[in-house]
Design an enzyme around this catalytic site. Structure first.
Site, mmCIF file in Angstrom:
data_model
loop_
_atom_site.group_PDB
_atom_site.id
_atom_site.type_symbol
_atom_site.label_atom_id
_atom_site.label_comp_id
_atom_site.label_asym_id
_atom_site.label_seq_id
_atom_site.Cartn_x
_atom_site.Cartn_y
_atom_site.Cartn_z
ATOM 1 N N ASP A 101 0.878 -1.164 0.000
ATOM 2 C CA ASP A 101 0.000 0.000 0.000
ATOM 3 C C ASP A 101 0.918 1.218 0.000
ATOM 4 O OD1 ASP A 101 -2.206 1.730 0.425
ATOM 5 O OD2 ASP A 101 -3.220 0.139 1.559
ATOM 6 N N ASP A 202 -2.724 4.779 -2.361
ATOM 7 C CA ASP A 202 -3.697 5.457 -1.514
ATOM 8 C C ASP A 202 -4.012 6.856 -2.058
ATOM 9 O OD1 ASP A 202 -4.949 5.175 1.252
ATOM 10 O OD2 ASP A 202 -3.906 7.070 1.511
ATOM 11 N N GLU A 257 -6.146 4.253 -5.864
ATOM 12 C CA GLU A 257 -7.381 4.611 -5.181
ATOM 13 C C GLU A 257 -7.698 6.037 -5.602
ATOM 14 O OE1 GLU A 257 -9.421 5.034 -0.764
ATOM 15 O OE2 GLU A 257 -7.418 5.783 -1.146
ATOM 16 N N HIS A 330 -11.276 -1.951 3.535
ATOM 17 C CA HIS A 330 -11.163 -1.606 4.960
ATOM 18 C C HIS A 330 -11.858 -0.293 5.307
ATOM 19 C CE1 HIS A 330 -8.192 0.686 2.884
ATOM 20 N NE2 HIS A 330 -7.957 1.412 3.960
ATOM 21 N N ASP A 331 -12.365 0.415 4.323
ATOM 22 C CA ASP A 331 -13.056 1.688 4.573
ATOM 23 C C ASP A 331 -14.570 1.567 4.436
ATOM 24 O OD1 ASP A 331 -10.613 3.056 4.860
ATOM 25 O OD2 ASP A 331 -10.499 3.434 2.696
HETATM 26 C C1 GLC Z 1 -7.481 6.020 2.005
HETATM 27 C C2 GLC Z 1 -7.436 4.796 2.879
HETATM 28 C C3 GLC Z 1 -8.041 5.125 4.210
HETATM 29 C C4 GLC Z 1 -7.221 6.211 4.842
HETATM 30 C C5 GLC Z 1 -7.070 7.417 3.910
HETATM 31 C C6 GLC Z 1 -5.961 8.303 4.360
HETATM 32 O O1 GLC Z 1 -8.763 6.402 1.704
HETATM 33 O O2 GLC Z 1 -8.069 3.734 2.246
HETATM 34 O O3 GLC Z 1 -8.115 4.017 5.061
HETATM 35 O O4 GLC Z 1 -7.813 6.605 6.033
HETATM 36 O O5 GLC Z 1 -6.759 7.048 2.600
HETATM 37 O O6 GLC Z 1 -4.730 7.675 4.144
#
Ligand code: GLC
Ligand code: CA
Length: 558
Positions: A101, A202, A257, A330-331
């Site tokens: 990640d 991310d 992402e 995980h979100d």
């Molecule tokens: C992304 C991650 C999340 C995190 C955010 C800040 O959205 O998936 O879990 O809190 O970035 O890094």
């Protein structure tokens, strides 16, 4: 038949591990790298090809590892670099690849770069981050943080604000500084040299900000959405540079992402020429049960809207870019609770959702526990929550009188990220077999019924159904490469679509309701063979009466 542009990452299934909650090997209540190594055979048995490892780097854990203080060290709670190397080698021995990640929109405020940066305005690291003076005694603009409140934090030392789109312990890096890019690229090359197989990036759509940081349209509580800076002016240029400087050095899987990404932007990020990333995570389908981006609501997903969104992405990227397919990460809360039925039809609906997703075009992602049909969690008070997003939102919204405590708890039980973060349910023993100690977050009390051991021993379990779906992808090119077409766009009950590859055709039909629904079988599929189904395979006559949450896929008869 010759298929254009075949790629291993199109044919793969990715499994996401949230290391903190996967398997604790030493009884301290926190999952760790040795725990993952222990369970690689389980993943091999499931049949996945790639693991995406949520962050394992050194971190003060304000946001569970998404706040990194050293990109080239392992978080102490998770083990050592030797443990990492052992895990990587053991995964590779089993033919499983590992994605790291990559969290580089921001660092932790405890990262040495930031510690330096905040010391003085002429510190060599000052421009690694985004500093601005106050505007009329207040924040430099109206941007809001993803985790409540403004996206700016005042710093006494130099009397300026720094930008943090996430928590105030996650200052945003300044990607316009070439030294920052160089540092990130060197670090990525270091991991590639170690042998990792790619990166999940991310919030990569947020790295390039408009130089004058303009105000955004005010949304929640007077702040502009944290997605405001998405797809900024140089983001594609920086990713192309990353492609040249890093990614071309190895055969990687890269997935960005991309919060706030549009279809048009995704065509650039994930372009088939391969100048940037392999694929993106888009989030439009995660907003179908939100209100104007606000997830704290009772709103239910409308199936026709979900189909419209997913179909627009399926058709829009076809032949131009590549989709990633997910219901969970995980979100997000658990999909079986969100779109299915976590009571009487839990198993049927978990399998139905899997069928619906895995037979679309794109690379499927499974989030740990999804393959068991793990559910949302009956959290009883705010003290049960660990996630800063949930806890901050609770205090802010209850504090401002927007919601009562009871209302906000109800929304948290529906949507909190902690629903996905409780320990993986390995067996019916103490703490679901996750730890010999006290877990860092409660175990879902339903672990006695829902756990891996029980499902591995039962041929008709959700686990074995996922195994079958994964196998189907390996056996049938049409599952990977076939083009997608939606049937019955208006139905609020059935999600049906076809895939086509040359003369072959595949039909997928999913009942999203808890009652029987009649489905008229298209002529070319009558008498066809069922490839997979979550009940006894139905006979494909003129019509089929779909049972609650029934799903099947069938081939056109020769
Ligand atoms: C992304 C991650 C999340 C995190 C955010 C800040 O959205 O998936 O879990 O809190 O970035 O890094
Ligand atoms: Ca541990």
């Amino acid at each position: 038949m010759c298929i254009k542009d075949k790629a291993w990452w199109k044919e793969s299934v990715v499994y996401q591990i949230y290391p903190r909650s996967f398997k604790d090997s030493n009884g301290d209540g926190v999952g760790d790298l040795n725990g993952i190594t222990e369970k690689l055979d389980y993943l091999k048995e499931l049949g996945i090809d790639v693991i995406w490892l949520s962050p394992v780097y050194q971190s003060p854990n304000d946001d569970n590892g998404y706040d990194i203080s050293d990109y080239q060290a392992i978080m102490k709670e998770f083990g050592t670099m030797e443990d990492f190397d052992r895990m990587l080698a053991a995964a590779h021995d089993r033919g499983i690849k590992i994605l790291m990640d990559l969290v580089v929109n921001h660092t932790s405020d405890e990262h040495p770069w930031f510690v330096e940066s905040r010391k003085s305005t002429d510190n060599p690291y000052r421009d690694y981050y985004i500093w601005r003076p106050a505007r009329d005694g207040k924040e430099p603009n109206n941007w809001g943080s993803c985790f409540s409140g403004p996206a700016w934090q005042w710093d006494e030392q130099t009397q300026m604000y720094f930008l943090h789109l996430f928590s105030k312990k996650q200052p945003d890096l300044n990607w316009d500084n070439p030294r920052v890019r160089r540092e990130v690229f060197d670090m990525m090359n270091w991991w590639l040299k170690k042998g990792v197989d790619g990166f999940r990036m991310d919030v990569i759509s947020l790295i390039s900000k408009e130089p004058d940081l303009p105000d955004g349209p005010a949304e929640l509580n007077g702040y502009a959405s944290f997605n405001m800076p998405a797809n900024g002016p140089h983001v594609h240029e920086y990713l192309q540079e990353m492609r040249r400087e890093v990614l071309n050095n190895a055969d990687t899987l890269t997935v960005g992402e991309c919060s706030g990404v549009t279809l048009e932007e995704a065509k650039k990020y994930a372009n088939a020429e391969g100048t940037e990333l392999n694929m993106v995570f888009q989030f439009e389908h995660m907003d179908v049960d939100a209100e104007a981006g606000n997830k704290w609501t009772d709103k239910k997903m409308r199936l026709s809207e979900m189909k419209e969104v997913l179909t627009r992405w399926q058709k829009g990227l076809e032949g131009i870019a590549w989709n990633s397919l997910f219901w969970e990460n995980h979100d997000q809360p658990r999909s079986v609770s969100r779109y299915g039925n976590d009571g009487e039809y839990r198993e049927a609906s978990a399998k139905m959702l899997a069928t619906c997703l895995h037979l679309m075009q794109g690379t499927p992602y499974i989030y740990q526990g999804q393959e068991l049909g793990m559910t949302n969690v009956p959290f009883s008070s705010i003290d049960d929550f660990r996630d800063l997003d949930s806890v901050n939102a609770y205090h802010e919204l209850v504090g401002q009188g927007v919601f009562t405590e009871e209302q906000m708890l109800k929304y948290l039980r529906r949507k909190s990220r902690d629903n996905a973060r409780t320990p993986f349910q390995w067996n019916s023993g103490s703490q679901a077999g996750f730890t010999a100690g006290t877990p860092w977050i409660m175990v879902n009390p339903n672990y006695k019924e829902i756990n891996a051991e029980e499902q591995m021993n039962r041929p008709d379990s959700v686990f074995h159904y996922y195994q079958k779906l994964i196998r189907l992808r390996k056996e049938r090119e049409i599952v990977v490469y076939g083009s997608y077409d939606l049937l019955l766009p208006e139905s609020e009950e059935i999600y049906a679509y076809t895939r086509t590859l040359g003369d072959e055709k595949l039909l997928t039909v999913c009942n999203f309701t808890d009652h029987e629904v009649r489905y008229e079988v298209p002529e070319e599929f009558r008498g066809g063979d069922c490839l997979i189904s979550n009940y006894d395979a139905p006979e494909l006559n003129e019509s089929v009466t779909l049972r609650p949450y029934e799903a099947f896929a069938a081939e056109k008869k020769e």
